[in-house]
Design a protein around this motif. Structure first.
Motif, PDB file in Angstrom:
ATOM      1  N   ASP A 292     -30.151  16.433   5.881  1.00 41.03           N
ATOM      2  CA  ASP A 292     -31.201  15.838   6.229  1.00 41.03           C
ATOM      3  C   ASP A 292     -32.695  16.772   6.538  1.00 41.03           C
ATOM      4  OD1 ASP A 292     -31.636  13.502   9.339  1.00 41.03           O
ATOM      5  OD2 ASP A 292     -32.576  13.749   7.390  1.00 41.03           O
ATOM      6  N   ASN A 293     -33.416  16.402   5.746  1.00 44.85           N
ATOM      7  CA  ASN A 293     -34.761  17.177   5.842  1.00 44.85           C
ATOM      8  C   ASN A 293     -34.516  18.680   5.847  1.00 44.85           C
ATOM      9  OD1 ASN A 293     -36.846  14.727   6.224  1.00 44.85           O
ATOM     10  ND2 ASN A 293     -35.813  14.435   8.013  1.00 44.85           N
TER      11      ASN A 293
ATOM     12  N   ASN B  77     -37.014  14.282   3.310  1.00 45.63           N
ATOM     13  CA  ASN B  77     -37.767  15.166   2.573  1.00 45.63           C
ATOM     14  C   ASN B  77     -36.992  16.027   1.928  1.00 45.63           C
ATOM     15  OD1 ASN B  77     -39.760  13.340   2.537  1.00 45.63           O
ATOM     16  ND2 ASN B  77     -40.469  14.127   4.411  1.00 45.63           N
ATOM     17  N   SER B  78     -35.643  16.088   1.892  1.00 46.06           N
ATOM     18  CA  SER B  78     -34.798  17.584   1.771  1.00 46.06           C
ATOM     19  C   SER B  78     -35.222  18.091   0.230  1.00 46.06           C
ATOM     20  CB  SER B  78     -33.377  17.061   1.669  1.00 46.06           C
ATOM     21  OG  SER B  78     -32.797  16.851   3.014  1.00 46.06           O
ATOM     22  N   PHE B  79     -35.217  19.227   0.246  1.00 44.81           N
ATOM     23  CA  PHE B  79     -35.604  19.879  -1.041  1.00 44.81           C
ATOM     24  C   PHE B  79     -36.922  19.507  -1.746  1.00 44.81           C
ATOM     25  CE2 PHE B  79     -31.103  19.374  -0.370  1.00 44.81           C
ATOM     26  CZ  PHE B  79     -30.833  20.843   0.099  1.00 44.81           C
ATOM     27  N   SER B  80     -38.008  18.982  -0.954  1.00 45.36           N
ATOM     28  CA  SER B  80     -39.053  18.328  -1.493  1.00 45.36           C
ATOM     29  C   SER B  80     -40.166  19.518  -1.687  1.00 45.36           C
ATOM     30  CB  SER B  80     -39.633  17.417  -0.818  1.00 45.36           C
ATOM     31  OG  SER B  80     -39.974  17.596   0.541  1.00 45.36           O
TER      32      SER B  80
ATOM     33  N   GLN C  66     -37.341  10.172  -1.248  1.00 41.96           N
ATOM     34  CA  GLN C  66     -38.269  11.246  -1.095  1.00 41.96           C
ATOM     35  C   GLN C  66     -37.494  12.718  -1.486  1.00 41.96           C
ATOM     36  OE1 GLN C  66     -41.596  10.843  -0.377  1.00 41.96           O
ATOM     37  NE2 GLN C  66     -41.023   8.780  -1.127  1.00 41.96           N
ATOM     38  N   ALA C  67     -36.431  12.752  -1.125  1.00 45.67           N
ATOM     39  CA  ALA C  67     -35.628  13.964  -1.544  1.00 45.67           C
ATOM     40  C   ALA C  67     -35.968  14.569  -2.945  1.00 45.67           C
ATOM     41  CB  ALA C  67     -34.149  13.891  -1.478  1.00 45.67           C
TER      42      ALA C  67
END
Length: 187
Positions: free
Chosen positions: A27-28, A89-92, A157-158
């Motif tokens: 998570d994020n 936004n994981s790995f963004s 969003q990932a």
């Protein structure tokens, strides 16, 4: 009457705790990563995950990788509940080589491999290189119930805005086998 509610509450809590053993959640995490990032996350039993990177630069540079995954443990309960999720936004907005293996359940096998060679000498690639990412299959475990719930979630969003090589294996369940392979030669 109040005791029956207490009993139901305790029963519900124990069920939720059992499910959490087969839940893998990111998570994020990993926002704005840079460079080479390799992540293996597993929940459950008998999971096998590999992230490999081989980079060679030079006049006669070559790369090679070789590995085998074999799972010969007992048959898994196919009725288990399993969840694998990459949220937020994981790995963004990252840059580089990213490998993520995430599994929940049992007997899942995953491989992410990148081989890069920069050489002045042309190189050949044979079938043995392409086949080395194979995984050994489990023997037939017979009939079992498959009524468990499986859930794989990836946030919209990932991984947004990421550049480079992004390899993702994500599995929830029993006996899944996945491989991402990139072999890049620059002569």
């Amino acid at each position: 009457m109040k005791h029956s509610w207490l009993f139901l509450a305790v029963l519900s809590c124990s069920s939720a705790m059992a499910d959490s053993n087969n839940s893998a959640v990111i998570d994020n995490s990993g926002k704005q990563y840079s460079g080479v990032i390799s992540i293996n996350q597993a929940a459950g039993d008998q999971q096998q995950q590999i992230n490999t990177r081989a980079i060679a630069v030079g006049g006669n540079a070559t790369t090679s990788t070789s590995f085998t995954q074999k799972n010969d443990g007992p048959a898994a309960n196919r009725s288990l509940n399993a969840k694998a999720a990459i949220q937020g936004n994981s790995f963004s907005n990252g840059n580089g080589v990213l490998g993520v293996n995430q599994s929940a359940g049992a007997n899942n096998q995953m491989i992410n491999t990148v081989r890069i060679s920069v050489s002045a000498v042309p190189q050949g690639i044979d079938d043995s290189v392409l086949s080395q990412q194979n995984v050994a299959l489990l023997p037939d475990s017979g009939l079992t119930s498959s009524t468990g719930s499986r859930q794989v979630v990836t946030s919209d969003q990932a991984f947004t805005g990421s550049r480079g090589v992004v390899q993702v294996n994500q599995s929830a369940g029993v006996g899944n086998r996945m491989a991402n392979t990139l072999n890049l030669r620059i002569d």
